[in-house]
Scaffold this active site. Structure first.
Site, PDB file in Angstrom:
ATOM      1  CB  VAL A 142      -0.938  -0.010   1.225  1.00  0.00           C
ATOM      2  CG1 VAL A 142      -1.692   1.312   1.345  1.00  0.00           C
ATOM      3  CG2 VAL A 142      -1.908  -1.185   1.121  1.00  0.00           C
TER       4      VAL A 142
ATOM      5  CG  HIS B  25     -13.266 -43.712  18.536  1.00  0.00           C
ATOM      6  ND1 HIS B  25     -12.804 -43.136  17.375  1.00  0.00           N
ATOM      7  CD2 HIS B  25     -14.447 -44.322  18.236  1.00  0.00           C
ATOM      8  CE1 HIS B  25     -13.663 -43.405  16.396  1.00  0.00           C
ATOM      9  NE2 HIS B  25     -14.667 -44.115  16.898  1.00  0.00           N
TER      10      HIS B  25
HETATM   11  P1  AMP Z   1       1.803  -8.715  11.925  1.00  0.00           P
HETATM   12  O1  AMP Z   1       3.095  -8.019  12.219  1.00  0.00           O
HETATM   13  O2  AMP Z   1       1.841 -10.210  12.036  1.00  0.00           O
HETATM   14  O3  AMP Z   1       0.639  -8.133  12.678  1.00  0.00           O
HETATM   15  O4  AMP Z   1       1.486  -8.444  10.372  1.00  0.00           O
HETATM   16  C1  AMP Z   1       1.487  -7.178   9.781  1.00  0.00           C
HETATM   17  C2  AMP Z   1       1.588  -7.369   8.286  1.00  0.00           C
HETATM   18  O5  AMP Z   1       1.386  -6.114   7.619  1.00  0.00           O
HETATM   19  C3  AMP Z   1       2.959  -7.880   7.843  1.00  0.00           C
HETATM   20  O6  AMP Z   1       2.793  -9.098   7.181  1.00  0.00           O
HETATM   21  C4  AMP Z   1       3.471  -6.785   6.902  1.00  0.00           C
HETATM   22  O7  AMP Z   1       4.166  -7.312   5.802  1.00  0.00           O
HETATM   23  C5  AMP Z   1       2.181  -6.086   6.442  1.00  0.00           C
HETATM   24  N1  AMP Z   1       2.409  -4.703   5.956  1.00  0.00           N
HETATM   25  C6  AMP Z   1       3.155  -3.732   6.546  1.00  0.00           C
HETATM   26  N2  AMP Z   1       3.155  -2.586   5.814  1.00  0.00           N
HETATM   27  C7  AMP Z   1       2.381  -2.825   4.701  1.00  0.00           C
HETATM   28  C8  AMP Z   1       1.988  -2.047   3.538  1.00  0.00           C
HETATM   29  N3  AMP Z   1       2.375  -0.782   3.348  1.00  0.00           N
HETATM   30  N4  AMP Z   1       1.176  -2.634   2.618  1.00  0.00           N
HETATM   31  C9  AMP Z   1       0.752  -3.913   2.796  1.00  0.00           C
HETATM   32  N5  AMP Z   1       1.106  -4.689   3.850  1.00  0.00           N
HETATM   33  C10 AMP Z   1       1.904  -4.174   4.806  1.00  0.00           C
END
Ligand code: AMP
Ligand code: FAD
Length: 485
Positions: A245, A454
Protein backbone atom coordinates in the site's frame (compact mmCIF):
# COMPACT_ATOMS: atom_id res chain seq x y z
CA UNK A 1 5.74 10.61 52.97
CA UNK A 2 5.85 8.58 49.77
CA UNK A 3 4.32 5.12 49.70
CA UNK A 4 6.82 2.25 49.93
CA UNK A 5 6.28 -1.15 48.32
CA UNK A 6 8.35 -4.26 47.77
CA UNK A 7 7.32 -4.34 44.09
CA UNK A 8 5.73 -1.78 41.77
CA UNK A 9 4.46 -2.99 38.39
CA UNK A 10 3.80 -0.39 35.66
CA UNK A 11 0.99 -1.64 33.40
CA UNK A 12 -1.79 -4.14 34.11
CA UNK A 13 -2.00 -6.09 30.82
CA UNK A 14 -1.56 -9.86 31.03
CA UNK A 15 2.18 -9.51 31.68
CA UNK A 16 1.74 -6.85 34.39
CA UNK A 17 -1.32 -8.12 36.26
CA UNK A 18 0.00 -11.68 36.35
CA UNK A 19 3.38 -10.43 37.63
CA UNK A 20 1.60 -8.37 40.32
CA UNK A 21 -0.63 -11.23 41.47
CA UNK A 22 2.24 -13.73 41.59
CA UNK A 23 4.40 -11.25 43.54
CA UNK A 24 1.57 -10.77 46.05
CA UNK A 25 1.08 -14.55 46.33
CA UNK A 26 4.76 -14.84 47.21
CA UNK A 27 4.41 -12.35 50.04
CA UNK A 28 5.63 -9.12 48.41
CA UNK A 29 3.78 -5.90 49.21
CA UNK A 30 2.85 -5.10 45.59
CA UNK A 31 1.34 -2.16 43.69
CA UNK A 32 0.26 -2.01 40.04
CA UNK A 33 0.05 1.36 38.26
CA UNK A 34 -2.39 1.54 35.33
CA UNK A 35 -3.46 4.54 33.27
CA UNK A 36 -6.39 2.97 31.35
CA UNK A 37 -9.76 4.55 32.17
CA UNK A 38 -13.26 3.40 31.23
CA UNK A 39 -15.54 5.88 29.40
CA UNK A 40 -16.96 6.80 32.85
CA UNK A 41 -13.41 7.47 34.16
CA UNK A 42 -12.99 4.38 36.31
CA UNK A 43 -9.58 2.63 36.36
CA UNK A 44 -9.65 -0.47 34.14
CA UNK A 45 -7.16 -3.32 34.47
CA UNK A 46 -6.31 -5.95 31.86
CA UNK A 47 -4.49 -3.89 29.21
CA UNK A 48 -4.70 -4.51 25.47
CA UNK A 49 -5.54 -8.19 25.88
CA UNK A 50 -8.74 -7.78 27.87
CA UNK A 51 -9.89 -4.38 26.55
CA UNK A 52 -9.05 -4.25 22.84
CA UNK A 53 -7.16 -7.45 22.01
CA UNK A 54 -7.46 -11.18 22.62
CA UNK A 55 -10.81 -11.18 24.40
CA UNK A 56 -13.01 -8.77 22.40
CA UNK A 57 -11.63 -10.17 19.13
CA UNK A 58 -12.51 -13.70 20.24
CA UNK A 59 -15.99 -12.56 21.34
CA UNK A 60 -16.62 -11.20 17.82
CA UNK A 61 -15.00 -14.23 16.18
CA UNK A 62 -17.32 -16.54 18.12
CA UNK A 63 -20.46 -14.53 17.32
CA UNK A 64 -19.58 -14.24 13.64
CA UNK A 65 -18.71 -17.97 13.47
CA UNK A 66 -22.13 -18.90 14.85
CA UNK A 67 -23.80 -16.53 12.38
CA UNK A 68 -21.83 -17.95 9.46
CA UNK A 69 -22.60 -21.53 10.51
CA UNK A 70 -26.29 -20.66 10.74
CA UNK A 71 -26.31 -19.09 7.30
CA UNK A 72 -24.15 -21.56 5.43
CA UNK A 73 -23.65 -24.81 7.30
CA UNK A 74 -26.77 -25.65 9.33
CA UNK A 75 -28.42 -26.83 6.14
CA UNK A 76 -26.04 -29.80 5.91
CA UNK A 77 -27.26 -30.95 9.34
CA UNK A 78 -30.88 -30.75 8.16
CA UNK A 79 -31.54 -27.64 10.23
CA UNK A 80 -33.70 -25.32 8.14
CA UNK A 81 -33.65 -21.68 9.25
CA UNK A 82 -34.47 -18.40 7.61
CA UNK A 83 -31.33 -16.52 6.54
CA UNK A 84 -31.41 -14.55 9.80
CA UNK A 85 -29.85 -11.17 10.49
CA UNK A 86 -27.04 -9.85 12.63
CA UNK A 87 -27.86 -7.23 15.25
CA UNK A 88 -24.46 -5.48 15.38
CA UNK A 89 -25.39 -3.41 18.46
CA UNK A 90 -26.37 -6.55 20.39
CA UNK A 91 -23.20 -8.33 19.26
CA UNK A 92 -21.10 -5.38 20.50
CA UNK A 93 -23.05 -5.20 23.79
CA UNK A 94 -22.28 -8.88 24.45
CA UNK A 95 -18.61 -8.33 23.58
CA UNK A 96 -18.48 -5.34 25.96
CA UNK A 97 -20.17 -7.38 28.69
CA UNK A 98 -17.52 -10.11 28.35
CA UNK A 99 -14.74 -7.49 28.48
CA UNK A 100 -16.33 -5.79 31.51
CA UNK A 101 -16.70 -9.06 33.39
CA UNK A 102 -13.05 -9.97 32.85
CA UNK A 103 -11.59 -6.52 33.61
CA UNK A 104 -13.65 -6.36 36.81
CA UNK A 105 -12.38 -9.87 37.49
CA UNK A 106 -8.78 -8.58 37.47
CA UNK A 107 -9.77 -5.81 39.90
CA UNK A 108 -11.31 -8.50 42.12
CA UNK A 109 -8.14 -10.61 41.93
CA UNK A 110 -6.10 -7.55 42.93
CA UNK A 111 -8.35 -7.09 45.98
CA UNK A 112 -8.25 -10.74 47.03
CA UNK A 113 -4.46 -10.90 46.61
CA UNK A 114 -3.98 -7.50 48.29
CA UNK A 115 -2.35 -5.90 45.25
CA UNK A 116 -2.69 -2.09 45.54
CA UNK A 117 -4.09 -0.73 42.25
CA UNK A 118 -2.93 2.82 41.55
CA UNK A 119 -4.62 4.80 38.78
CA UNK A 120 -2.31 7.00 36.72
CA UNK A 121 0.66 7.10 34.38
CA UNK A 122 3.81 5.54 35.80
CA UNK A 123 7.32 6.69 34.96
CA UNK A 124 10.58 5.23 36.17
CA UNK A 125 12.70 7.96 37.76
CA UNK A 126 15.58 5.77 38.85
CA UNK A 127 16.35 2.73 40.96
CA UNK A 128 13.29 2.03 43.15
CA UNK A 129 11.60 5.33 42.23
CA UNK A 130 8.38 5.63 40.21
CA UNK A 131 6.48 8.83 39.52
CA UNK A 132 2.69 8.48 39.10
CA UNK A 133 0.72 11.20 37.31
CA UNK A 134 -3.02 11.00 37.97
CA UNK A 135 -5.55 12.04 35.29
CA UNK A 136 -6.02 15.40 37.05
CA UNK A 137 -2.28 16.01 36.58
CA UNK A 138 -1.34 15.52 40.23
CA UNK A 139 2.02 13.80 40.70
CA UNK A 140 3.29 11.58 43.47
CA UNK A 141 6.41 9.50 43.88
CA UNK A 142 6.16 5.94 45.07
CA UNK A 143 9.08 3.76 46.04
CA UNK A 144 9.76 0.07 45.69
CA UNK A 145 12.61 -2.35 46.11
CA UNK A 146 11.86 -3.80 42.65
CA UNK A 147 10.16 -2.25 39.60
CA UNK A 148 8.59 -4.35 36.83
CA UNK A 149 7.88 -2.51 33.58
CA UNK A 150 4.90 -3.94 31.62
CA UNK A 151 3.60 -1.05 29.50
CA UNK A 152 2.86 -3.30 26.52
CA UNK A 153 2.38 -2.26 22.93
CA UNK A 154 0.19 -0.16 20.63
CA UNK A 155 -0.87 -0.47 16.98
CA UNK A 156 1.66 0.68 14.37
CA UNK A 157 0.54 3.04 11.65
CA UNK A 158 1.95 3.70 8.17
CA UNK A 159 2.12 7.16 6.52
CA UNK A 160 0.03 6.18 3.42
CA UNK A 161 -3.06 5.41 5.52
CA UNK A 162 -3.41 7.80 8.51
CA UNK A 163 -5.90 6.41 11.03
CA UNK A 164 -8.89 8.76 11.54
CA UNK A 165 -10.81 6.30 13.77
CA UNK A 166 -13.79 6.67 11.46
CA UNK A 167 -13.14 5.39 7.94
CA UNK A 168 -9.55 4.28 8.50
CA UNK A 169 -9.18 2.42 11.78
CA UNK A 170 -6.63 0.36 13.71
CA UNK A 171 -7.42 -2.95 15.41
CA UNK A 172 -9.24 -1.19 18.28
CA UNK A 173 -11.53 0.67 15.86
CA UNK A 174 -12.22 -2.56 13.98
CA UNK A 175 -13.76 -3.97 17.18
CA UNK A 176 -16.26 -1.08 17.31
CA UNK A 177 -17.95 -0.82 13.86
CA UNK A 178 -21.64 0.00 14.28
CA UNK A 179 -22.66 -1.68 11.01
CA UNK A 180 -21.29 -4.35 8.67
CA UNK A 181 -19.29 -2.54 5.96
CA UNK A 182 -20.27 -3.62 2.45
CA UNK A 183 -16.64 -3.49 1.27
CA UNK A 184 -13.84 -3.75 3.82
CA UNK A 185 -10.14 -3.32 3.16
CA UNK A 186 -7.49 -4.71 5.52
CA UNK A 187 -3.78 -3.84 5.29
CA UNK A 188 -1.65 -6.70 6.60
CA UNK A 189 -2.30 -10.46 6.45
CA UNK A 190 -0.84 -11.07 9.90
CA UNK A 191 -2.69 -12.62 12.83
CA UNK A 192 -4.78 -9.53 13.59
CA UNK A 193 -5.64 -8.77 9.94
CA UNK A 194 -6.79 -12.34 9.32
CA UNK A 195 -8.86 -12.54 12.51
CA UNK A 196 -10.60 -9.17 12.08
CA UNK A 197 -11.02 -9.71 8.33
CA UNK A 198 -12.71 -13.05 9.11
CA UNK A 199 -15.11 -11.48 11.63
CA UNK A 200 -16.53 -8.98 9.15
CA UNK A 201 -16.37 -11.33 6.17
CA UNK A 202 -18.53 -13.88 8.02
CA UNK A 203 -21.04 -11.13 8.79
CA UNK A 204 -21.32 -10.26 5.10
CA UNK A 205 -18.53 -7.80 4.18
CA UNK A 206 -16.64 -8.30 0.95
CA UNK A 207 -13.13 -8.32 2.43
CA UNK A 208 -9.87 -7.62 0.60
CA UNK A 209 -6.60 -8.10 2.49
CA UNK A 210 -3.54 -6.35 1.02
CA UNK A 211 -0.23 -7.84 2.15
CA UNK A 212 3.16 -6.46 1.10
CA UNK A 213 5.03 -9.76 1.42
CA UNK A 214 4.88 -12.41 -1.31
CA UNK A 215 4.80 -15.19 1.28
CA UNK A 216 1.69 -15.95 3.32
CA UNK A 217 2.33 -16.34 7.09
CA UNK A 218 6.14 -16.61 6.74
CA UNK A 219 6.59 -17.95 10.29
CA UNK A 220 4.48 -21.01 9.50
CA UNK A 221 5.52 -24.28 7.81
CA UNK A 222 5.23 -23.68 4.03
CA UNK A 223 2.85 -26.59 3.34
CA UNK A 224 0.62 -25.55 6.25
CA UNK A 225 0.70 -21.90 5.10
CA UNK A 226 -0.42 -22.95 1.58
CA UNK A 227 -3.20 -25.09 3.06
CA UNK A 228 -4.36 -22.21 5.32
CA UNK A 229 -4.38 -19.75 2.43
CA UNK A 230 -6.44 -22.15 0.29
CA UNK A 231 -9.05 -22.57 3.04
CA UNK A 232 -9.33 -18.84 3.82
CA UNK A 233 -9.62 -17.90 0.13
CA UNK A 234 -12.32 -20.57 -0.31
CA UNK A 235 -14.20 -18.89 2.56
CA UNK A 236 -14.34 -15.70 0.49
CA UNK A 237 -11.39 -13.64 1.77
CA UNK A 238 -9.65 -11.91 -1.14
CA UNK A 239 -6.02 -12.14 0.07
CA UNK A 240 -3.65 -10.27 -2.24
CA UNK A 241 0.00 -11.05 -1.61
CA UNK A 242 2.86 -8.87 -2.88
CA UNK A 243 0.56 -5.82 -2.64
CA UNK A 244 2.30 -2.86 -0.98
CA UNK A 245 0.00 0.00 0.00
CA UNK A 246 1.42 3.36 -1.07
CA UNK A 247 -1.40 5.87 -0.51
CA UNK A 248 -5.02 6.55 0.32
CA UNK A 249 -7.63 9.25 -0.17
CA UNK A 250 -11.09 9.85 1.21
CA UNK A 251 -14.10 11.11 -0.73
CA UNK A 252 -17.22 10.94 1.39
CA UNK A 253 -19.48 11.58 -1.60
CA UNK A 254 -18.48 8.25 -3.13
CA UNK A 255 -20.34 5.00 -2.37
CA UNK A 256 -17.12 3.46 -1.06
CA UNK A 257 -15.32 6.51 0.37
CA UNK A 258 -11.81 5.13 1.10
CA UNK A 259 -9.61 4.58 -1.95
CA UNK A 260 -6.31 2.79 -1.44
CA UNK A 261 -3.51 2.76 -3.99
CA UNK A 262 -1.11 -0.14 -3.95
CA UNK A 263 1.54 -1.69 -6.12
CA UNK A 264 1.78 -5.37 -6.98
CA UNK A 265 3.69 -7.41 -9.58
CA UNK A 266 1.32 -6.19 -12.30
CA UNK A 267 1.82 -2.48 -11.53
CA UNK A 268 -0.12 0.27 -9.74
CA UNK A 269 -3.64 -0.61 -8.61
CA UNK A 270 -6.50 1.02 -6.70
CA UNK A 271 -9.35 -0.36 -4.63
CA UNK A 272 -12.20 1.41 -2.80
CA UNK A 273 -13.78 0.43 0.50
CA UNK A 274 -16.34 1.60 3.07
CA UNK A 275 -13.83 1.06 5.89
CA UNK A 276 -10.13 0.28 6.02
CA UNK A 277 -8.40 -1.59 8.86
CA UNK A 278 -4.67 -0.93 9.27
CA UNK A 279 -3.19 -4.10 10.83
CA UNK A 280 0.51 -3.72 10.06
CA UNK A 281 1.91 -4.77 13.42
CA UNK A 282 2.43 -3.34 16.91
CA UNK A 283 5.22 -1.41 18.61
CA UNK A 284 6.31 -1.30 22.25
CA UNK A 285 5.10 1.57 24.49
CA UNK A 286 8.42 2.82 25.84
CA UNK A 287 8.48 6.49 24.76
CA UNK A 288 7.94 8.21 28.09
CA UNK A 289 8.30 5.20 30.35
CA UNK A 290 11.54 6.27 32.03
CA UNK A 291 13.25 9.55 32.80
CA UNK A 292 16.28 9.73 30.46
CA UNK A 293 18.41 10.33 33.57
CA UNK A 294 17.47 6.84 34.79
CA UNK A 295 19.49 5.35 31.89
CA UNK A 296 17.09 2.55 30.91
CA UNK A 297 18.47 0.77 27.81
CA UNK A 298 15.96 0.64 24.93
CA UNK A 299 16.82 -0.73 21.46
CA UNK A 300 16.30 1.10 18.16
CA UNK A 301 12.77 -0.35 17.74
CA UNK A 302 11.72 0.76 21.24
CA UNK A 303 11.98 -2.58 23.04
CA UNK A 304 13.39 -2.39 26.57
CA UNK A 305 16.59 -4.44 26.53
CA UNK A 306 16.48 -7.42 28.88
CA UNK A 307 18.37 -10.64 29.50
CA UNK A 308 16.81 -14.13 29.36
CA UNK A 309 15.32 -13.55 32.83
CA UNK A 310 13.75 -10.18 31.87
CA UNK A 311 16.24 -8.14 33.92
CA UNK A 312 16.81 -4.67 32.41
CA UNK A 313 20.19 -2.92 32.43
CA UNK A 314 19.34 -1.20 35.75
CA UNK A 315 19.57 -2.99 39.09
CA UNK A 316 16.19 -4.18 40.42
CA UNK A 317 14.36 -3.19 37.22
CA UNK A 318 12.65 -5.83 35.07
CA UNK A 319 10.57 -5.64 31.89
CA UNK A 320 8.05 -8.18 30.58
CA UNK A 321 5.47 -8.78 27.84
CA UNK A 322 5.11 -6.90 24.55
CA UNK A 323 7.58 -4.29 25.85
CA UNK A 324 10.46 -6.74 25.36
CA UNK A 325 11.84 -9.04 22.62
CA UNK A 326 10.00 -12.14 21.51
CA UNK A 327 6.52 -12.76 20.10
CA UNK A 328 3.85 -10.23 21.10
CA UNK A 329 1.53 -12.75 22.72
CA UNK A 330 -0.38 -12.55 25.98
CA UNK A 331 0.74 -15.94 27.33
CA UNK A 332 4.40 -15.18 26.63
CA UNK A 333 4.08 -12.05 28.81
CA UNK A 334 2.19 -13.94 31.51
CA UNK A 335 4.95 -16.54 31.79
CA UNK A 336 7.55 -13.76 31.96
CA UNK A 337 5.55 -12.07 34.75
CA UNK A 338 5.50 -15.31 36.74
CA UNK A 339 9.22 -15.90 36.09
CA UNK A 340 10.24 -12.45 37.36
CA UNK A 341 8.06 -12.74 40.49
CA UNK A 342 9.37 -16.22 41.31
CA UNK A 343 13.01 -15.27 40.75
CA UNK A 344 12.52 -12.30 43.11
CA UNK A 345 11.42 -14.91 45.65
CA UNK A 346 14.61 -16.90 45.06
CA UNK A 347 13.19 -19.60 42.78
CA UNK A 348 14.99 -20.70 39.61
CA UNK A 349 12.01 -20.31 37.25
CA UNK A 350 12.73 -19.97 33.51
CA UNK A 351 10.65 -19.36 30.39
CA UNK A 352 11.12 -21.86 27.57
CA UNK A 353 11.24 -19.44 24.64
CA UNK A 354 11.59 -22.38 22.22
CA UNK A 355 8.02 -23.45 22.96
CA UNK A 356 5.77 -20.39 22.71
CA UNK A 357 2.54 -21.57 21.07
CA UNK A 358 1.09 -19.27 18.39
CA UNK A 359 -2.54 -19.37 17.30
CA UNK A 360 -4.61 -17.60 14.68
CA UNK A 361 -8.26 -17.86 15.73
CA UNK A 362 -9.76 -18.05 12.25
CA UNK A 363 -11.98 -21.05 11.50
CA UNK A 364 -10.34 -23.45 11.19
CA UNK A 365 -7.79 -22.26 13.74
CA UNK A 366 -4.11 -22.23 12.73
CA UNK A 367 -1.72 -23.14 15.55
CA UNK A 368 1.94 -24.00 15.82
CA UNK A 369 4.80 -24.45 18.28
CA UNK A 370 8.40 -25.61 18.25
CA UNK A 371 10.39 -26.06 15.06
CA UNK A 372 9.24 -26.40 11.46
CA UNK A 373 10.68 -29.01 9.11
CA UNK A 374 12.53 -26.22 7.22
CA UNK A 375 14.09 -24.81 10.40
CA UNK A 376 15.38 -28.28 11.31
CA UNK A 377 16.77 -28.73 7.80
CA UNK A 378 18.55 -25.37 8.02
CA UNK A 379 20.04 -26.46 11.36
CA UNK A 380 21.31 -29.61 9.64
CA UNK A 381 19.15 -31.97 11.71
CA UNK A 382 17.42 -34.85 9.95
CA UNK A 383 13.70 -35.13 10.65
CA UNK A 384 10.74 -37.33 9.85
CA UNK A 385 7.20 -35.96 9.79
CA UNK A 386 3.75 -37.37 10.37
CA UNK A 387 0.64 -35.83 8.79
CA UNK A 388 -3.01 -36.54 9.34
CA UNK A 389 -6.04 -34.80 7.83
CA UNK A 390 -9.19 -33.86 9.76
CA UNK A 391 -11.20 -35.22 6.81
CA UNK A 392 -10.29 -38.74 8.03
CA UNK A 393 -11.47 -38.09 11.60
CA UNK A 394 -14.84 -39.59 12.49
CA UNK A 395 -15.47 -36.81 15.03
CA UNK A 396 -14.66 -34.06 12.52
CA UNK A 397 -16.92 -35.68 9.94
CA UNK A 398 -19.75 -36.07 12.48
CA UNK A 399 -19.41 -32.35 13.25
CA UNK A 400 -19.26 -31.43 9.53
CA UNK A 401 -15.99 -29.63 10.28
CA UNK A 402 -13.33 -31.42 8.26
CA UNK A 403 -10.95 -28.67 7.04
CA UNK A 404 -7.33 -28.93 8.13
CA UNK A 405 -4.54 -31.25 9.15
CA UNK A 406 -1.85 -31.95 11.76
CA UNK A 407 1.85 -32.06 11.00
CA UNK A 408 4.27 -33.44 13.55
CA UNK A 409 8.02 -32.81 13.15
CA UNK A 410 10.26 -35.40 14.79
CA UNK A 411 14.05 -35.60 15.13
CA UNK A 412 15.01 -38.76 13.22
CA UNK A 413 17.88 -39.90 15.43
CA UNK A 414 16.03 -39.67 18.76
CA UNK A 415 12.33 -39.87 17.71
CA UNK A 416 11.81 -36.73 19.88
CA UNK A 417 8.94 -34.43 18.83
CA UNK A 418 10.41 -31.00 18.05
CA UNK A 419 7.52 -29.19 16.37
CA UNK A 420 3.83 -29.36 15.66
CA UNK A 421 1.53 -27.41 13.35
CA UNK A 422 -2.23 -27.79 13.34
CA UNK A 423 -4.92 -26.33 11.08
CA UNK A 424 -8.39 -27.34 12.16
CA UNK A 425 -11.27 -27.02 14.58
CA UNK A 426 -9.93 -26.53 18.14
CA UNK A 427 -6.35 -26.43 16.80
CA UNK A 428 -5.18 -24.33 19.79
CA UNK A 429 -6.26 -27.01 22.25
CA UNK A 430 -4.99 -29.89 20.11
CA UNK A 431 -1.63 -28.19 19.67
CA UNK A 432 -1.35 -27.76 23.44
CA UNK A 433 -1.25 -31.53 23.87
CA UNK A 434 1.92 -31.56 21.77
CA UNK A 435 3.36 -28.54 23.62
CA UNK A 436 3.06 -30.55 26.83
CA UNK A 437 4.57 -33.56 25.07
CA UNK A 438 7.50 -31.43 23.85
CA UNK A 439 8.01 -29.89 27.33
CA UNK A 440 8.31 -33.44 28.68
CA UNK A 441 10.67 -34.48 25.87
CA UNK A 442 8.18 -37.03 24.51
CA UNK A 443 8.93 -39.15 21.44
CA UNK A 444 6.52 -39.86 18.59
CA UNK A 445 6.38 -43.41 19.94
CA UNK A 446 5.28 -42.11 23.39
CA UNK A 447 2.30 -40.42 21.74
CA UNK A 448 1.66 -43.41 19.47
CA UNK A 449 1.44 -45.66 22.57
CA UNK A 450 -0.88 -43.26 24.44
CA UNK A 451 -4.60 -44.04 24.42
CA UNK A 452 -6.90 -41.34 23.03
CA UNK A 453 -10.69 -41.25 23.51
CA UNK A 454 -12.78 -42.20 20.49
CA UNK A 455 -14.36 -40.39 18.78
CA UNK A 456 -12.42 -37.20 19.64
CA UNK A 457 -10.70 -34.59 17.52
CA UNK A 458 -7.50 -35.39 19.43
CA UNK A 459 -7.30 -38.65 17.49
CA UNK A 460 -5.85 -36.60 14.60
CA UNK A 461 -2.84 -35.89 16.85
CA UNK A 462 -2.55 -39.58 17.74
CA UNK A 463 -2.74 -40.61 14.08
CA UNK A 464 -0.10 -38.04 13.10
CA UNK A 465 2.26 -39.62 15.66
CA UNK A 466 1.48 -43.07 14.23
CA UNK A 467 2.04 -41.68 10.73
CA UNK A 468 5.60 -40.64 11.65
CA UNK A 469 6.62 -44.31 11.38
CA UNK A 470 4.07 -45.23 8.71
CA UNK A 471 1.65 -46.89 11.18
CA UNK A 472 -1.39 -44.60 10.90
CA UNK A 473 -4.49 -46.78 10.97
CA UNK A 474 -7.10 -44.53 9.38
CA UNK A 475 -5.25 -43.62 6.20
CA UNK A 476 -3.13 -45.29 3.56
CA UNK A 477 0.48 -44.79 4.68
CA UNK A 478 2.65 -43.71 1.78
CA UNK A 479 5.73 -43.98 3.93
CA UNK A 480 7.32 -47.44 4.30
CA UNK A 481 6.68 -48.74 7.79
CA UNK A 482 9.75 -48.38 9.94
CA UNK A 483 10.14 -49.35 13.56
CA UNK A 484 10.56 -46.55 16.10
CA UNK A 485 14.19 -46.36 17.23
P1 AMP B 1 1.80 -8.71 11.93
O1 AMP B 1 3.09 -8.02 12.22
O2 AMP B 1 1.84 -10.21 12.04
O3 AMP B 1 0.64 -8.13 12.68
O4 AMP B 1 1.49 -8.44 10.37
C1 AMP B 1 1.49 -7.18 9.78
C2 AMP B 1 1.59 -7.37 8.29
O5 AMP B 1 1.39 -6.11 7.62
C3 AMP B 1 2.96 -7.88 7.84
O6 AMP B 1 2.79 -9.10 7.18
C4 AMP B 1 3.47 -6.78 6.90
O7 AMP B 1 4.17 -7.31 5.80
C5 AMP B 1 2.18 -6.09 6.44
N1 AMP B 1 2.41 -4.70 5.96
C6 AMP B 1 3.15 -3.73 6.55
N2 AMP B 1 3.16 -2.59 5.81
C7 AMP B 1 2.38 -2.82 4.70
C8 AMP B 1 1.99 -2.05 3.54
N3 AMP B 1 2.38 -0.78 3.35
N4 AMP B 1 1.18 -2.63 2.62
C9 AMP B 1 0.75 -3.91 2.80
N5 AMP B 1 1.11 -4.69 3.85
C10 AMP B 1 1.90 -4.17 4.81
P1 FAD C 1 -0.65 -4.70 27.21
O1 FAD C 1 -1.75 -5.71 27.21
O2 FAD C 1 -0.53 -3.80 26.04
O3 FAD C 1 -0.86 -3.86 28.55
C1 FAD C 1 -0.06 -2.78 28.87
C2 FAD C 1 -0.81 -1.90 29.86
O4 FAD C 1 0.08 -0.93 30.35
C3 FAD C 1 -1.98 -1.15 29.25
O5 FAD C 1 -3.12 -1.34 30.06
C4 FAD C 1 -1.54 0.30 29.27
O6 FAD C 1 -2.61 1.21 29.50
C5 FAD C 1 -0.60 0.31 30.45
N1 FAD C 1 0.42 1.35 30.42
C6 FAD C 1 1.24 1.68 29.38
N2 FAD C 1 2.09 2.67 29.76
C7 FAD C 1 1.78 2.96 31.05
C8 FAD C 1 2.29 3.88 31.98
N3 FAD C 1 3.31 4.68 31.68
N4 FAD C 1 1.72 3.94 33.21
C9 FAD C 1 0.68 3.12 33.53
N5 FAD C 1 0.16 2.23 32.69
C10 FAD C 1 0.71 2.14 31.46
N6 FAD C 1 -2.33 -12.32 22.04
C11 FAD C 1 -2.55 -13.62 22.29
O7 FAD C 1 -1.75 -14.26 22.95
N7 FAD C 1 -3.68 -14.25 21.81
C12 FAD C 1 -4.60 -13.59 21.07
O8 FAD C 1 -5.61 -14.18 20.66
C13 FAD C 1 -4.40 -12.23 20.80
N8 FAD C 1 -5.30 -11.52 20.09
C14 FAD C 1 -5.10 -10.19 19.87
C15 FAD C 1 -6.06 -9.49 19.15
C16 FAD C 1 -5.90 -8.14 18.92
C17 FAD C 1 -6.94 -7.39 18.13
C18 FAD C 1 -4.76 -7.46 19.46
C19 FAD C 1 -4.59 -5.98 19.25
C20 FAD C 1 -3.81 -8.15 20.18
C21 FAD C 1 -3.96 -9.53 20.40
N9 FAD C 1 -3.02 -10.27 21.10
C22 FAD C 1 -3.23 -11.61 21.32
C23 FAD C 1 -1.79 -9.66 21.65
C24 FAD C 1 -1.96 -9.39 23.14
O9 FAD C 1 -3.07 -8.54 23.34
C25 FAD C 1 -0.70 -8.76 23.70
O10 FAD C 1 0.41 -9.61 23.41
C26 FAD C 1 -0.78 -8.59 25.20
O11 FAD C 1 -1.88 -7.78 25.56
C27 FAD C 1 0.51 -7.96 25.73
O12 FAD C 1 0.43 -7.89 27.11
P2 FAD C 1 1.26 -6.81 27.94
O13 FAD C 1 0.82 -6.99 29.36
O14 FAD C 1 2.68 -6.90 27.61
O15 FAD C 1 0.77 -5.38 27.40
Amino acid sequence: MSQQFDVVVIGSGPAGYVAAIRCAQLGFNTACVEQWLSPDHKPVYGGTCLNVGCIPSKALLDTSHKFHEMQHRFDAHGIRVERGAIDVAAMMARKNQVVGQLTKGVAGLFRSNKVTGISGRGRLLGRGRVEVTATDGERQEINATHVILASGSEPMTIPPTPVDNDLIVDSSGALEFDAVPEKLGVIGAGVIGLELGSVWSRLGSKVTILEALDDFLPALDRKMARESLKILVRQGLDIQLGARVAGSRINRRRKHPVTVSYRNAEGDREASFDKLIVAVGRRPVSGDLADPAAGLAVDERGFVEVDEFCAANLADVYAVGDLVRGPMLAHKGMEEGVMVAERLAGKKTQVNYDLVPAVIYTHPEIAWAGKTEDEMKQAGVETITGNFAFAASGRALAAHDTDGMVKLVVEKASDRIVGCQVIGASAADLLQQMVIAMEFGASAEDIALTMFPHPALSEVVHESALAVHGHAIHKANRKRQEPAP
